[in-house]
Design a protein around this motif. Structure first.
Motif, PDB file in Angstrom:
ATOM      1  N   PHE A 222       0.672  -1.266   0.065  1.00 56.31           N
ATOM      2  CA  PHE A 222      -0.093  -0.038  -0.294  1.00 56.31           C
ATOM      3  C   PHE A 222       0.679   1.062   0.118  1.00 56.31           C
ATOM      4  O   PHE A 222       2.267   1.164   0.415  1.00 56.31           O
ATOM      5  CB  PHE A 222      -1.198  -0.103   1.568  1.00 56.31           C
ATOM      6  CG  PHE A 222      -1.853  -1.168   1.387  1.00 56.31           C
ATOM      7  CD1 PHE A 222      -3.128  -0.710   0.717  1.00 56.31           C
ATOM      8  CD2 PHE A 222      -1.424  -1.992   1.926  1.00 56.31           C
ATOM      9  CE1 PHE A 222      -4.266  -2.024   0.550  1.00 56.31           C
ATOM     10  CE2 PHE A 222      -2.350  -3.049   1.723  1.00 56.31           C
ATOM     11  CZ  PHE A 222      -3.207  -2.930   1.438  1.00 56.31           C
ATOM     12  N   GLU A 223       0.035   2.493   0.074  1.00 54.77           N
ATOM     13  CA  GLU A 223       1.108   3.311   0.272  1.00 54.77           C
ATOM     14  C   GLU A 223      -0.073   4.888   0.778  1.00 54.77           C
ATOM     15  O   GLU A 223      -0.930   5.079   0.995  1.00 54.77           O
ATOM     16  CB  GLU A 223       1.797   4.493  -1.196  1.00 54.77           C
ATOM     17  CG  GLU A 223       0.358   4.705  -2.480  1.00 54.77           C
ATOM     18  CD  GLU A 223       0.391   5.559  -3.905  1.00 54.77           C
ATOM     19  OE1 GLU A 223       1.826   4.030  -3.597  1.00 54.77           O
ATOM     20  OE2 GLU A 223       1.163   5.647  -4.164  1.00 54.77           O
ATOM     21  N   ASN A 224       1.054   5.491   1.942  1.00 57.68           N
ATOM     22  CA  ASN A 224       0.102   6.602   2.352  1.00 57.68           C
ATOM     23  C   ASN A 224       1.032   7.886   3.068  1.00 57.68           C
ATOM     24  O   ASN A 224       2.181   7.307   3.387  1.00 57.68           O
ATOM     25  CB  ASN A 224      -0.075   6.144   3.853  1.00 57.68           C
ATOM     26  CG  ASN A 224      -0.879   6.968   4.125  1.00 57.68           C
ATOM     27  OD1 ASN A 224      -1.792   7.996   3.924  1.00 57.68           O
ATOM     28  ND2 ASN A 224      -1.530   6.218   6.148  1.00 57.68           N
ATOM     29  N   THR A 225       0.608   9.016   1.968  1.00 54.87           N
ATOM     30  CA  THR A 225      -0.794   9.250   1.452  1.00 54.87           C
ATOM     31  C   THR A 225      -0.455   9.087  -0.258  1.00 54.87           C
ATOM     32  O   THR A 225       0.672   7.964  -0.862  1.00 54.87           O
ATOM     33  CB  THR A 225      -0.664  10.650   1.200  1.00 54.87           C
ATOM     34  OG1 THR A 225       0.638  10.913  -0.204  1.00 54.87           O
ATOM     35  CG2 THR A 225      -0.449  11.697   2.160  1.00 54.87           C
ATOM     36  N   HIS A 226      -1.511   8.374  -1.275  1.00 52.43           N
ATOM     37  CA  HIS A 226      -1.216   8.405  -2.089  1.00 52.43           C
ATOM     38  C   HIS A 226      -1.623   9.658  -2.623  1.00 52.43           C
ATOM     39  O   HIS A 226      -3.172  10.077  -2.537  1.00 52.43           O
ATOM     40  CB  HIS A 226      -2.296   7.286  -2.840  1.00 52.43           C
ATOM     41  CG  HIS A 226      -2.922   6.839  -4.210  1.00 52.43           C
ATOM     42  ND1 HIS A 226      -2.123   6.482  -4.584  1.00 52.43           N
ATOM     43  CD2 HIS A 226      -4.280   7.451  -4.837  1.00 52.43           C
ATOM     44  CE1 HIS A 226      -2.086   6.358  -6.068  1.00 52.43           C
ATOM     45  NE2 HIS A 226      -3.321   7.069  -6.143  1.00 52.43           N
ATOM     46  N   ALA A 227      -1.001  10.064  -4.240  1.00 50.73           N
ATOM     47  CA  ALA A 227      -1.681  11.112  -5.307  1.00 50.73           C
ATOM     48  C   ALA A 227      -1.492  12.400  -3.970  1.00 50.73           C
ATOM     49  O   ALA A 227      -2.454  12.899  -3.949  1.00 50.73           O
ATOM     50  CB  ALA A 227      -2.452  10.924  -5.848  1.00 50.73           C
ATOM     51  N   GLY A 228      -1.533  12.679  -2.768  1.00 53.04           N
ATOM     52  CA  GLY A 228      -1.728  13.193  -1.444  1.00 53.04           C
ATOM     53  C   GLY A 228      -2.563  12.784  -0.554  1.00 53.04           C
ATOM     54  O   GLY A 228      -2.922  14.597   0.004  1.00 53.04           O
ATOM     55  N   GLN A 229      -3.462  12.455  -1.346  1.00 51.57           N
ATOM     56  CA  GLN A 229      -4.720  12.270  -0.257  1.00 51.57           C
ATOM     57  C   GLN A 229      -4.485  11.733   1.217  1.00 51.57           C
ATOM     58  O   GLN A 229      -3.223   9.714   0.730  1.00 51.57           O
ATOM     59  CB  GLN A 229      -5.869  10.812  -1.074  1.00 51.57           C
ATOM     60  CG  GLN A 229      -6.279  11.691  -2.295  1.00 51.57           C
ATOM     61  CD  GLN A 229      -7.189  11.430  -2.785  1.00 51.57           C
ATOM     62  OE1 GLN A 229      -8.248  10.873  -2.756  1.00 51.57           O
ATOM     63  NE2 GLN A 229      -6.662  10.378  -3.782  1.00 51.57           N
TER      64      GLN A 229
END
Length: 337
Positions: A135-142
């Motif tokens: 996963f990733e966090n953030t994704h596209a700044g979200q």
């Protein structure tokens, strides 16, 4: 110069340069660089993990994380638009022989847990063995809601899977959520923390996880040419950034929101779409009737750098001030006229 292309373009301050100049260093391959040892211990504690490993880049720390969880021929499930799949040159497949199984990314940056469950392979010699969720966090700044990752952890445990987090902008997620990085990292078996984005260090990323996983990652790092010698200069820059440039990330979020508000007002009545990510990014999608090449040319004349294309990702960082953004908005008005 105002550079809105990325938060990777920041320059070290005079104080950070002084810290670099005073660094105590040693041979890290022998485990004798005190600055690196101290940083790895600090980051492991910040992320709530047993150990950490300094890497040259986020691409490298993600690669080492995936390869430390998976064997040749295993599979990891990942978002179609996530960095570990789309923007890291296929390293996990090419160097690790790890098969990516992609899932479309939802509007909120998550992956459908129902779809993930469907993509997990049965125990059959026809299929690769599913080992890891990435996963990733953030994704596209979200910012991704933490309850989502808690639910993903339950799914992973039910299926005997590990979880890796690409935390390239985890400091932004921490500031935006009001949670510590350790809280955000808790559901994951490994976390990659990139320090050359919002934190503003010139280079470097760390992989954190269990002592066993980091020992495997250290071996992989050596194999891919990432064993570093007197690299304490890098470590003290990151240490400085963690101490002095973490809380100020809120300024980047405030600036990006202000930019969103100004551009939304200027582009009202046009077919342009403006979106604020919730952290340090504002997105502008210009219609063909407003060709962005002219905007880039005007901005370049005034030492302002923008990304290419009609869809602009405008990224705020420590080298972006509100006064610079006001100048950008004035030029944007001029371009519209």
């Amino acid at each position: 110069m105002l550079d809105l292309r990325s938060d990777t373009v920041t320059l070290p301050s005079a104080a950070m340069r002084a810290a670099i100049a005073d660094a105590t260093v040693g041979d890290d391959v022998y485990g004798e660089d005190p600055s690196i040892n101290a940083l790895e211990k600090r980051v492991a504690e910040l992320l709530g993990k047993e150990d950490a490993l300094l890497c040259s880049s986020g691409t490298q720390s993600n690669l080492l994380g995936i390869m430390s969880h998976c064997r040749n021929g295993d599979e990891y499930i990942v978002g179609q638009e996530y960095h570990t799949y789309r923007y890291e040159a296929g390293g996990a497949a090419v160097l690790g022989g790890v098969v990516p199984q992609t899932v479309e990314v939802e509007a909120d940056g998550t992956l459908s847990l129902d779809t993930i469950e469907q993509r997990i392979k049965p125990d059959d010699p026809h299929f690769p063995i599913t080992r890891l969720l990435a996963f990733e966090n953030t994704h596209a700044g979200q910012l991704i809601d933490q309850t989502y990752f808690d639910e993903a952890r339950i799914l992973a445990d039910q299926n005997g899977l590990s979880m890796h987090l690409d935390g390239a902008r985890l400091p932004n997620a921490a500031i935006a959520s009001g949670r510590s990085m350790a809280e955000l990292a808790a559901p994951f078996d490994s976390v990659s923390l990139c320090c050359s984005k919002g934190l503003g260090a010139p280079v470097g990323s760390l992989l954190a996880g269990s002592k066993e996983l980091i020992a495997r990652a250290r071996r992989w790092r050596k194999m891919v040419g990432g064993g570093m010698r007197q690299a304490g200069f890098v470590a003290v820059a990151i240490d400085y950034a963690l101490t002095h440039q973490f809380e100020r990330i809120q300024d980047d979020h405030d600036n990006a929101k202000w930019l969103f508000e100004q551009l939304s007002e200027l582009l009202a009545g046009t077919e342009a779409k403006v979106r604020y990510s919730g952290t340090n990014m504002t997105f502008v999608e210009l219609p063909d009737s407003l060709p962005a090449d002219g905007l880039r040319e005007l901005m370049a004349e005034h030492d302002i750098k923008l990304p290419g294309g009609q869809k602009l990702r405008l990224v705020c960082h420590l080298d972006v001030s509100r006064e610079q953004l006001k100048r950008f908005i004035e030029l944007f008005k001029q371009w519209l006229q």
